[in-house]
Scaffold this active site. Structure first.
Site, mmCIF file in Angstrom:
data_model
loop_
_atom_site.group_PDB
_atom_site.id
_atom_site.type_symbol
_atom_site.label_atom_id
_atom_site.label_comp_id
_atom_site.label_asym_id
_atom_site.label_seq_id
_atom_site.Cartn_x
_atom_site.Cartn_y
_atom_site.Cartn_z
ATOM 1 N N LYS A 156 49.363 33.999 36.706
ATOM 2 C CA LYS A 156 48.038 34.491 36.338
ATOM 3 C C LYS A 156 47.077 34.460 37.525
ATOM 4 O O LYS A 156 46.359 35.440 37.770
ATOM 5 C CB LYS A 156 47.472 33.637 35.191
ATOM 6 C CG LYS A 156 46.046 34.000 34.785
ATOM 7 C CD LYS A 156 46.009 35.351 34.126
ATOM 8 C CE LYS A 156 44.609 35.961 34.164
ATOM 9 N NZ LYS A 156 44.333 36.630 35.444
ATOM 10 N N CYS B 231 61.856 40.056 35.400
ATOM 11 C CA CYS B 231 60.811 39.247 36.041
ATOM 12 C C CYS B 231 61.354 37.935 36.572
ATOM 13 O O CYS B 231 60.631 37.186 37.224
ATOM 14 C CB CYS B 231 59.673 38.981 35.066
ATOM 15 S SG CYS B 231 58.951 40.501 34.447
ATOM 16 N N ILE C 276 48.815 43.293 37.931
ATOM 17 C CA ILE C 276 49.717 44.121 38.734
ATOM 18 C C ILE C 276 49.342 43.953 40.202
ATOM 19 O O ILE C 276 48.163 44.051 40.551
ATOM 20 C CB ILE C 276 49.591 45.596 38.295
ATOM 21 C CG1 ILE C 276 50.191 45.770 36.897
ATOM 22 C CG2 ILE C 276 50.238 46.528 39.301
ATOM 23 C CD1 ILE C 276 49.894 47.122 36.270
ATOM 24 N N HIS D 247 51.263 38.313 40.003
ATOM 25 C CA HIS D 247 52.634 38.404 39.487
ATOM 26 C C HIS D 247 53.319 39.686 39.974
ATOM 27 O O HIS D 247 53.510 40.627 39.215
ATOM 28 C CB HIS D 247 52.577 38.356 37.953
ATOM 29 C CG HIS D 247 53.911 38.421 37.262
ATOM 30 N ND1 HIS D 247 55.090 37.988 37.833
ATOM 31 C CD2 HIS D 247 54.252 38.864 36.010
ATOM 32 C CE1 HIS D 247 56.090 38.179 36.974
ATOM 33 N NE2 HIS D 247 55.612 38.708 35.873
#
Lengths: 383, 383
Positions: free
Chosen positions: B328, B83, B209, B332
């Site tokens: 958030k 990430c 997602i 993301h």
């Protein structure tokens, strides 16, 4: 921009390592490179790998390898450039040293392909092609190369058997390399008897599926004397790209990314093809050897087969290629191969290639190609 | 080592882009960054991406994006750091410029997650964990974070509702960002009513997602005036690692890689946490905001929840975080998030953040985290 040298090398035997993990292979190569240099310090790690997600269920690969090698808190990043990942990782490491951000940097190329069955690996390798316009239509990676080979045979009136000398050369050299996977010599007859994979490509045109890892430790040239091994200077490092989809190119037999990266490398190193004492070619398929030799200026268009026929690519020839077996003979763990090539050039320039030694080698070139010539990384090393 | 500036930025709206490909998203961001700078020349492209193989059947991603953006024969390489890939790509680009190898370099972070259903994405995201010792036993990535959150709540006697202000803050800021996915404000009550994903983590603890791409164009600071936009200097760029497996750490609530990368960055930029005007935090889960704020020196151990409770993380607070929504609120798209953060810091430092502007911002920090704190990339930008 600081000059950069290779001060340590390490490699695992290339094989089907059923009992070992990708982590394990990478760590072996990394620790060997550090030990070879006799230098403890490592500031950063770049891991060249194409398919750890697809084949091993593992992304975040670089911190995993760093941890297992006892290296954190150092920087650790994975580099992906399809089958050129191993060359690209060395280039990333070289830039990190050249920039001054880090002094001692490891590049490790690794691939563990035998965790999946062959059909799974074939699907994964197709991800080097254009997913929407090539792989999505069912064409595999070997099929793309088969189309290139067929086209070459058509355009230049070449026969399939004329490609045999490349395989014969690679296996002859691999037989002298204790790290190689295919150490049995093959004959032209073996080549002709070999089963077809994707017409006209047969088994002996193709580098095999396997596992392996190779590593180099880089340092600023000015500090290279700290190594206990003779340093080898990175005289050139260059990368170039072309379209991924073959259909997008004006002429699919002209590998422009290869030509561009080689041209940039010659300019950086201030050498010409005739100055190169050995050339680690990306012989994933025999047709790739032909196309890259032509694109890199070692043969005119349509004439690389002659180079092989005349024995000029042999260890005793004027342009020895695949001197320790190449992708065909040593084996082609895809994301590792580019790093293996550079390790092998270092072996040659140090005079440590044993029975495969190219006499008096001073300038060596390694070229790692991703996709069907869509990305190429060329390094020229010098002592 | 040359100083490096950001001279152009670009981003797509973060959303479920059902009708668009990963290539398409990356190209939009890349071309916008070039257009923003008003500079045509691009010498190299680094693509930050975690899961294009697993989610889109596409490796060799960087040449694909370069080609679609009309950039070949330039160098193009994919960078993977789970990430943190988007931050790592900017760092790779910065090193390429700093080294002198290239002048104008694009970093593009991209992820297209909606090509698979949620269970497929959950499996793919678990590849950020240790495949052999974590994911192989069935633990998902959210479950690992849930264990961390539970442990934090136990050790520091914290209640789940105390994490709500992080989500409230991110959504409040996202509502002012036209590129954000979740533009509806949420209340503490919404947070408490939100369905559990992996106890104690609920939906509103978690970044969603989604799909998106962001890009920055870098140049040597000395040439940054060629841009038509105000340049923003990269005052620090640092990366550090820790174990991938949580069980390997002495204390899983101490995120050492985050602490190390932040410490290196402060030293490079010659600043302290109190000098930072805004901090783009990697709020993939609320617990991650807490652990990274503590590791980065903005709160003592066990006290980051207080920072949020007192409103200090709001736009008007003394350490505004997630100013344009964070992971958030903005969304993301994993390999893209680190690049989005840097784009957003540039928006703030240029004074172009609109209703989300942090007044008088001169120093901004962006921190991209891969795995459960196994790799961290911290940038400090300055005008």
């Amino acid at each position: 921009m600081r000059d950069v040298s290779i001060i340590g090398i390490g490699q695992t035997v290339v094989a089907e390592h059923w009992d070992r993990s990708i982590r394990d292979l990478a760590v072996e190569a990394a620790l060997k490179a550090r030990q070879d240099a006799g230098v403890e310090r490592v500031d950063a790690l770049y891991v060249g790998n194409m398919l750890s997600g697809e084949l091993n269920g593992q992304e975040n690969l670089a911190p995993l390898v760093a941890d297992a090698a006892g290296l954190p808190p150092i920087e650790a990043i994975k580099i992906e450039a399809a089958c050129a990942s191993g060359g690209a990782a060395v280039r990333a490491a070289a830039l990190a040293v050249a920039s001054g951000a880090h002094d001692y940097v490891l590049a490790v190329g690794v691939e563990k392909m035998t965790d999946l069955l062959t059909d799974g690996v074939t699907s994964a390798l197709a991800m080097a092609a254009d997913a929407d316009y090539e792989a999505g239509h069912g064409v595999s990676f070997v099929a793309l190369n088969a189309m290139l080979m067929r086209r070459y045979m058509h355009d230049f009136k070449a026969k399939h058997e004329e490609f045999a000398p490349f395989t014969v050369n690679s296996h002859r050299n691999a037989a002298r390399n204790p790290y190689a996977m295919y150490r049995q010599p093959v004959t032209v007859e073996d080549f002709l008897d070999s089963p077809i994979v994707s017409d006209p490509i047969n088994i002996l045109d193709s580098a095999g599926i396997c596992d392996g890892a190779a590593a180099v430790l880089l340092a600023p040239a000015a500090e290279a004397r700290r190594s206990r091994r003779p340093p080898v200077r990175i005289a050139a490092s260059a990368c170039a790209t072309d379209t991924v989809g073959l259909a997008e190119r004006a002429d699919p037999l002209v590998w422009q990314a290869v030509a561009d990266s080689a041209r940039l490398a010659y300019r950086q190193a201030k050498v010409q093809p005739k100055d190169v004492d050995l050339f680690e070619v990306h012989d994933a398929f025999t047709i790739v050897s032909v196309l890259t030799l032509e694109a890199s200026g070692f043969a005119d268009r349509g004439s690389a087969l002659k180079l092989a026929a005349e024995g000029r690519i042999a260890l005793e020839g004027d342009i020895p290629i695949c001197t320790l077996g190449g992708l065909k003979g040593r084996g082609h763990p895809v994301g590792a191969s580019g790093t293996y090539q550079i390790v092998e050039v270092v072996q040659q320039l140090r005079g440590e290639a044993g029975a495969a030694q190219v006499k008096g080698a001073k300038i060596g070139m390694a070229q790692s190609v991703g996709g069907s010539g869509s990305v190429a990384v060329t390094h020229i090393l010098q002592v």
